[in-house]
Design an enzyme around this catalytic site. Structure first.
Site, PDB file in Angstrom:
ATOM      1  N   LYS A 181       1.449   0.181  -3.023  1.00 17.87           N
ATOM      2  CA  LYS A 181      -0.008   0.300  -3.025  1.00 17.87           C
ATOM      3  C   LYS A 181      -0.383   1.601  -2.334  1.00 17.87           C
ATOM      4  CE  LYS A 181      -4.223  -1.998  -1.472  1.00 17.87           C
ATOM      5  NZ  LYS A 181      -4.804  -3.221  -0.910  1.00 17.87           N
ATOM      6  N   LYS A 234      -0.130  -0.116  -7.693  1.00 18.98           N
ATOM      7  CA  LYS A 234      -1.592  -0.060  -7.635  1.00 18.98           C
ATOM      8  C   LYS A 234      -2.030   1.248  -7.027  1.00 18.98           C
ATOM      9  CE  LYS A 234      -5.348  -2.372  -5.361  1.00 18.98           C
ATOM     10  NZ  LYS A 234      -5.748  -3.253  -4.316  1.00 18.98           N
TER      11      LYS A 234
END
Ligand code: PBG
Length: 324
Positions: A196, A249
């Site tokens: 992330k 992400k």
């Protein structure tokens, strides 16, 4: 060589369909939902047209709509009425996400996989994803792990099918796995937001989830967008700690990362087509600069082609409708 070889021979009519390498399906989609404890009515999120915060009593209807469209999973984000420094309304049995999970599972049972976001940022008054030392403004890794374990267990107790830790604390997957196992949730899978990035594309989400931070940013715990090998290390560690599904992400600006992760680990791989990716297409479409349906389809197709097995996207219902 040309003229014997002409690539265009396979590009028309049904032949084009026959040679297509990637196919999008509603089965690939995870629909994000925001459950808001502080409202009695549906609230539009202005920076994310078409996305809403829902009161508890509207959640089941929305999840049903998704199920009717053939979407197999939702991911739930909670917005609590009460926020404090240690995010105490994130792990109670009667807190907002726990109630929403129970409501959906009661109604839809096996017909909907309920995934929960396990993080503190929506529940803390300062908006960070962990316990904060206010003197140094550090987000403290290790004391946060206990709380993440409690949140995950409370979600599993409520009936969550998968828990999805998104806080990027070191050791969080191991801590959550241990906490779940000790409470006899040995079979509850963990979907880790493993790679992330510290991304400005989360901007609209922070409006949606009311999770903007009061000081600093998340760059001390989320990844530097410049790094790719580091994503491999992050994912490898999470797999060793027991992650069942790994996520990259954001998605579109990080297709190279999705590709590398899928090829290196061959794990079930998720990609999060985040709020900023959604809002920029919506905004350009509103202006008449882009054809919304076509850019949505092409974007999601590209994420899948890069290697994602599943996509978390605010376009989930739109795409499912289009594929019907
Ligand atoms: C953290 C979390 C965030 C998103 C999902 N989970 C925000 C953040 O890290 O600041 C972003 C999702 C999006 O932008 O669509 N709980």
């Amino acid at each position: 060589m040309f003229p014997q070889v002409r690539m265009r021979r396979l590009r028309s009519g049904k032949i084009r369909d026959l040679v297509r390498e990637t196919e999008l399906s509603a089965n690939d989609l995870i629909y994000p939902m925001f459950v808001d404890e502080a409202t009695d009515s549906i609230v539009d999120i202005s920076s994310m047209p078409g996305v809403q915060r829902l009161p508890l009593d509207k959640v089941v209807d929305d999840a049903k709509d998704a199920a009717d469209l053939g979407i197999p999973a939702v991911v739930l984000f909670g917005i609590p009425e009460h926020k404090d420094e240690t995010g105490t309304s994130s792990y109670g049995d009667e807190d907002i996400v726990q109630q929403a999970v129970r409501a959906i599972k009661e109604d839809l049972g096996e017909d909907m996989v309920v995934i929960t976001d396990v993080c503190m940022c929506e529940y803390t008054s300062h908006g960070h994803c962990g316990i904060v030392d206010f003197e140094t403004e550090d987000v403290l890794n290790d004391p946060t792990l206990d709380i993440l374990g409690k949140i995950a267990v409370s979600h599993a107790k409520a009936g969550a099918d998968i828990v999805a830790p998104s806080g990027m604390m070191d050791g969080m997957i191991g801590a959550i796995r241990t906490a779940l196992d000790e409470d006899n949730f040995k079979n509850t899978p963990i979907m880790s937001y493993a790679a992330k990035y510290s991304s400005a594309f989360y901007g609209p989400f922070r409006d949606a989830a009311d999770s903007g931070f009061q000081f600093g940013d998340r760059s001390t715990y989320q990844m530097d967008p410049a790094n790719s090998d580091e994503a491999i290390r992050e994912v490898e560690l999470d797999i060793l700690e027991g992650a069942d599904i790994v996520m990259v992400k954001p998605a579109l600006p990080y297709l190279d990362i999705i590709y590398r992760i899928k090829h290196e680990f061959k794990m079930p791989t998720a990609a999060y087509n985040v709020s900023g990716e959604y809002s920029m297409l919506k905004a350009a479409a509103e202006k008449g600069w882009l054809d919304e349906k076509k850019v949505m389809y092409e974007s999601l197709m590209s994420i899948k082609r890069a290697g994602a097995d599943m996509i978390l996207t605010y376009f989930a219902k739109d795409l499912a409708r289009m594929l019907k």
